[in-house]
Design a protein around this motif. Structure first.
Motif, PDB file in Angstrom:
ATOM      1  N   ASP A   1       0.827  -1.214   0.000  1.00 34.40           N
ATOM      2  CA  ASP A   1       0.000   0.000   0.000  1.00 34.40           C
ATOM      3  C   ASP A   1       0.859   1.261   0.000  1.00 34.40           C
ATOM      4  OD1 ASP A   1       0.624  -0.981   2.598  1.00 34.40           O
ATOM      5  OD2 ASP A   1      -0.692   0.525   3.474  1.00 34.40           O
ATOM      6  N   ALA A   2       2.059   1.191   0.602  1.00 28.45           N
ATOM      7  CA  ALA A   2       2.900   2.393   0.609  1.00 28.45           C
ATOM      8  C   ALA A   2       3.389   2.725  -0.803  1.00 28.45           C
ATOM      9  CB  ALA A   2       4.079   2.221   1.551  1.00 28.45           C
TER      10      ALA A   2
ATOM     11  N   LYS B   1      -0.025  -6.678   8.343  1.00 23.81           N
ATOM     12  CA  LYS B   1       1.403  -6.917   8.126  1.00 23.81           C
ATOM     13  C   LYS B   1       1.906  -7.854   9.223  1.00 23.81           C
ATOM     14  CE  LYS B   1       5.431  -4.258   6.712  1.00 23.81           C
ATOM     15  NZ  LYS B   1       5.749  -3.056   5.941  1.00 23.81           N
TER      16      LYS B   1
ATOM     17  N   GLN C   1       0.469  -0.307   6.463  1.00 23.23           N
ATOM     18  CA  GLN C   1       1.760  -0.047   7.084  1.00 23.23           C
ATOM     19  C   GLN C   1       2.787   0.158   5.988  1.00 23.23           C
ATOM     20  OE1 GLN C   1       1.744  -3.348  10.381  1.00 23.23           O
ATOM     21  NE2 GLN C   1       3.680  -2.234  10.450  1.00 23.23           N
ATOM     22  N   SER C   2       3.655   1.111   6.223  1.00 26.42           N
ATOM     23  CA  SER C   2       4.769   1.325   5.300  1.00 26.42           C
ATOM     24  C   SER C   2       6.024   0.779   5.972  1.00 26.42           C
ATOM     25  CB  SER C   2       4.884   2.822   4.999  1.00 26.42           C
ATOM     26  OG  SER C   2       5.079   3.535   6.206  1.00 26.42           O
TER      27      SER C   2
ATOM     28  N   ASN D   1      -2.104  -3.416   3.913  1.00 29.35           N
ATOM     29  CA  ASN D   1      -1.890  -3.622   5.355  1.00 29.35           C
ATOM     30  C   ASN D   1      -1.754  -2.304   6.119  1.00 29.35           C
ATOM     31  OD1 ASN D   1       0.802  -2.794   4.894  1.00 29.35           O
ATOM     32  ND2 ASN D   1       1.484  -4.906   4.591  1.00 29.35           N
TER      33      ASN D   1
HETATM   34 MG   LIG Z   1       2.147  -1.825   3.589  1.00 33.77          MG
END
Ligand SMILES: [Mg+2]
Ligand SMILES: Cc1ncc(C[n+]2csc(CCOP(=O)(O)OP(=O)(O)O)c2C)c(N)n1
Length: 779
Positions: A165-166, A328, A197-198, A195
């Motif tokens: 997603d990042a 994640k 989250q990066s 998720n």
């Molecule tokens: Mg992510």
């Protein structure tokens, strides 16, 4: 669609579920082995991303073992590389040895690599965002090949990106989205491992609902897989609606914290927030802490059934984005923890995971370990039956014949850019089969980089006909602008990143689609820098293309500083997989273009970068053709030095007239003065450093530049000159330990005519004469 699943594929869901677990285990273990079990000689952390892998194993199980067809191509998010290796391990394409050497020399690569991995990798990934966007350009290439009768429509594959997603933060995604919409791309899937989250943290809530809008606006179907089957069932029960609303509103960071804390924490928070709403307390009572944690983390991207349905629901060719909500580190001890990106399970944790999966100590590498004989055999049979197990035939594309010579355009005075346009036009008119395989592309500088004549001849590529409205209205114009399925020019908007991704996708046509194209992209030389990472990305995966850039250095004169390229020769020298040439004259260019078409097709070849100019200069009359072979190696003596000459001038590109004028002025005093025409500082440097490297192995045969400079007396000096960073040539002094007086530009430019500018920047004949004098004066 639903029927398929419900009537006949219960086994499939069960098998895919088991494969999800297998992939999570094998990817975790591969990373664990590299970090904790393999000997470490340097004490460095080996790394690998167990959490990023666990986030996407269900998605990849459902995709690879169910939805994927042999003609589909996938770019896998870089840090899910170990999952791809695990998939091919189960398919029998990956060896245990490669897995055990993950991230070691010659072992499975950290991030999927077309050129270095031994499993089939469709697109290399590593620099986030680029692997995503190249799939859109690959789908355009596929459409091009279909339209040109090189692939049957029925064999069209999907170009699929599995992305984090990042990656949606990378600007190149949106440049590509816009370009894709203009070209009406199809057969493209982007599957987001959402998720939230990066690398550093949980991602911004404010973007939550925006991505769907952005993609839908650009013509994509967006399928959101938010809730898994368990959650959907819970929502249907009394109190379930409140739970659903709570989940939908839960901030990313809160969701992540609770995931990490587990069942008891979920309960406390839910009771606190919505416990007073009707039936919620009773609903929650129906789950013990473990079951509640399972329920709350049962997001769409971890639910095989939800995934399979979603993939099956997108059976047509519309570009589709799947937003698959995930966690994640799903199923691992650090699930949801904001710092888990590079987190590694410690030995106790991985042993705990192993035991929970019923895998005996020592059986960790067993492909179907912990399943019991029957189930293992069934699962293996399922994998062996999957469409991918048949193996993808290696695409092989025939070589395209290249004419013996490309005629040199007529004209006593011409620029290399004009000659480039003319050579392409002549080739197009000649009807040689090579011309049919050329595809040109440019980010809105087609006309100003002199591709216009070729485009007039061959047309723009459009799946749907594009009428030239100006021509229709009988308004005179030198440039035809009509598009059709047989067109051979792909016009892009101004986004150099897209140019390089387009070139990369076109340049992989042979290995990916089994049909060879010879792509030529034109760009403004200073703006290569805008697309540099995408250029590097194309070269990294051995895409083959010809990059033609103008103007070199100051040669656009009045256009001024913003259009002046300074360090592009250094890019040309430093970029692996790309050979840089900067010819001065049209006859050099014709020979170099011919060479390029061969080099782009050679097994050990690569891409080529031609740095050209709009400056029209006097062409030279050659006494023979001896120069050509050396010119193709990067340099030749335009005027041979006499054996005792103390000095020579080495030059590159469009400042040739100034060099010739200086030579004429000096020749009386320095009768042996040589002129070294350097067409490729890159090839000369490469050859020189290769020779140095080979010394240790006993093979120190002189390089071409050694050979060239050996024409000078020991201790002679060199004046080097290029319209670009002087360091592109000043290194020549190191080859034989010569003194060098380097000329070039290392300051930003300004507007002016060439006479003024060459004077200001010390690129004129006077500067050359002064530089020669400096060599004699010494310190
Ligand atoms: Mg992510
Ligand atoms: C261009 C680029 N910048 C930075 C990185 C370093 N990097 C690797 S993964 C990552 C973020 C990963 O987040 P996401 O895409 O959401 O993947 P996840 O691991 O969460 O699935 C970053 C910043 C990179 N690989 N490429």
């Amino acid at each position: 669609m639903l029927e398929t699943i419900e009537s006949s594929s219960l086994d499939t869901l069960d098998a895919l579920q088991a494969l999800d677990t297998r992939l999570r285990w094998l990817s975790s273990w591969t990373i664990h082995n590299a970090n904790h079990l393999r000997d470490s000689r340097d004490g460095l952390k080996v790394g690998g991303h167990q959490a990023s892998c666990a986030s996407i194993t269900a998605i990849m199980a459902a995709l690879y073992f169910h939805a994927l067809r042999p003609q589909d191509k996938v770019a896998v998010k870089p840090h899910a590389g170990p999952v791809l290796h695990a998939i091919h391990y189960l398919l029998g394409n990956q060896s245990l040895d490669q897995l055990q050497r993950f991230r070691g020399l010659g072992g499975a690569q950290s991030y999927p690599s077309r050129t270095k991995d031994r499993i089939p990798v469709d697109f290399s990934t590593g620099s986030v965002g680029l692997g995503v966007a190249i799939t859109a350009f690959a789908s355009l290439v596929q459409d091009y090949l279909i339209a040109h009768g090189q692939i049957p429509e029925a064999e069209a594959g999907r170009m699929i990106a599995l992305m984090g997603d990042a990656e949606l933060d990378e600007g190149n995604i949106y440049e590509c989205l816009i370009e894709g919409y203009k070209h009406d791309i199809r057969n493209c899937w982007w599957i987001v491992d959402y998720n939230r989250q990066s690398l550093d943290h949980t991602t911004a809530d404010r973007m939550f609902n925006r991505f769907d809008d952005i993609f839908a606006t650009c013509g994509w179907r967006v399928i959101t897989l938010k809730h898994g089957k368990l959650q959907q069932a819970a929502f249907r029960r009394p109190g379930g609606k409140s739970l659903e609303q709570w989940i939908d509103k839960c901030p990313n960071a809160d969701f992540a914290v609770l995931t990490y804390q587990g069942g008891a924490a979920w309960r406390t928070r839910l009771l606190n927030d919505i416990g007073g709403k009707p039936n919620v307390a009773r609903l929650l009572d129906g789950y013990d802490d473990d079951a509640l944690a399972t329920l709350m983390t049962n997001l769409g991207g971890h639910c095989i059934e939800t995934l399979v349905k979603a993939f099956e629901s997108a059976a047509d060719d519309r570009p589709t984005m799947f937003i698959a909500y995930t966690i994640k580190g799903f199923g691992l001890p650090f699930a949801g923890h904001k710092d888990n990106h590079a987190g590694l399970m410690n030995p106790t944790q991985i042993e705990g995971l192993r035991d929970s999966l019923g895998i005996a100590a020592g059986d960790e590498w067993e492909p179907y370990g912990g399943l019991g004989g029957n189930r293992a055999a069934q699962l293996k049979a399922f994998v062996d039956r999957s469409p991918l197990a048949a193996g993808k035939a290696d695409a092989r594309a025939d070589a395209i014949a290249v004419p013996d010579r490309l005629p040199v355009p007529d004209g006593a005075e011409q620029s290399t850019q004009a000659a480039f346009g003319r050579i392409l036009l002549d080739l197009s008119k000649s009807g040689h089969p090579l011309a049919d395989r050329i595809v040109t592309t440019s980010p809105d500088v087609t006309v100003s980089t002199n591709l216009g004549a070729f485009v007039n001849q061959r047309g723009l590529f459009r799946r749907q006909e594009l009428k030239d409205v100006f021509a229709g209205a009988k308004i005179p114009s030198a440039q035809k602008w009509s598009g059709h399925a047989a067109g051979q020019h792909i016009e892009l908007g101004i986004a150099e990143n897209n140019l390089f991704l387009m070139l990369a996708a076109l340049g992989l046509s042979a290995p990916i689609f089994g049909s060879r194209l010879l792509p030529i992209g034109t760009v403004y030389d200073p703006f290569i820098a805008r697309g540099l990472d995408a250029l590097n990305y194309g070269c990294y995966q051995d895409a083959r293309f010809l990059l033609v850039a103008t103007p070199s250095g100051l040669t656009l004169g009045p256009e001024g500083g913003a259009h002046q390229s300074i360090n592009s020769p250094l890019i040309g020298i430093g970029q692996p997989g790309l050979t840089y040439f900067e010819p001065a004259w049209a006859d050099e260019l014709a020979a170099l273009m011919r060479w390029s078409f061969d080099h782009m097709q050679a097994e050990d070849g690569g891409s080529v970068y031609l740095r050209l100019t709009t400056r029209s200069i006097q062409q030279i009359v050659r006494a023979d053709a001896d120069w050509e072979a050396e010119m193709l190696k990067g340099g030749y003596w335009l005027k041979r030095p006499s054996g005792d000459a103390d000095v020579a001038i080495a030059f590159t590109g469009a400042i040739a007239p100034e060099v010739l004028a200086a030579h004429e002025a000096l020749i009386e005093d320095l009768p042996g003065l040589g002129l070294l025409a350097i067409t490729s500082p890159d090839l000369l440097h490469r050859g020189w450093s290769a020779k140095q490297a080979a010394r240790g192995t006993g093979d120190g045969a002189p390089s071409h530049v050694d050979h060239l400079l050996s024409a000078l007396a020991p201790g002679a000096g060199l004046v080097t000159i290029i319209d670009g960073s002087p360091s592109a040539l000043s290194w020549l002094g190191a080859v034989k330990g010569m003194r060098v007086s380097p000329l070039g530009t290392d300051r930003f430019g300004q507007t002016g005519d060439l006479v003024d500018l060459y004077g200001q920047y010390r690129l004129d004949a006077d500067a050359i004469i002064d530089a020669v004098a400096e060599l004699f004066l010494g310190d």
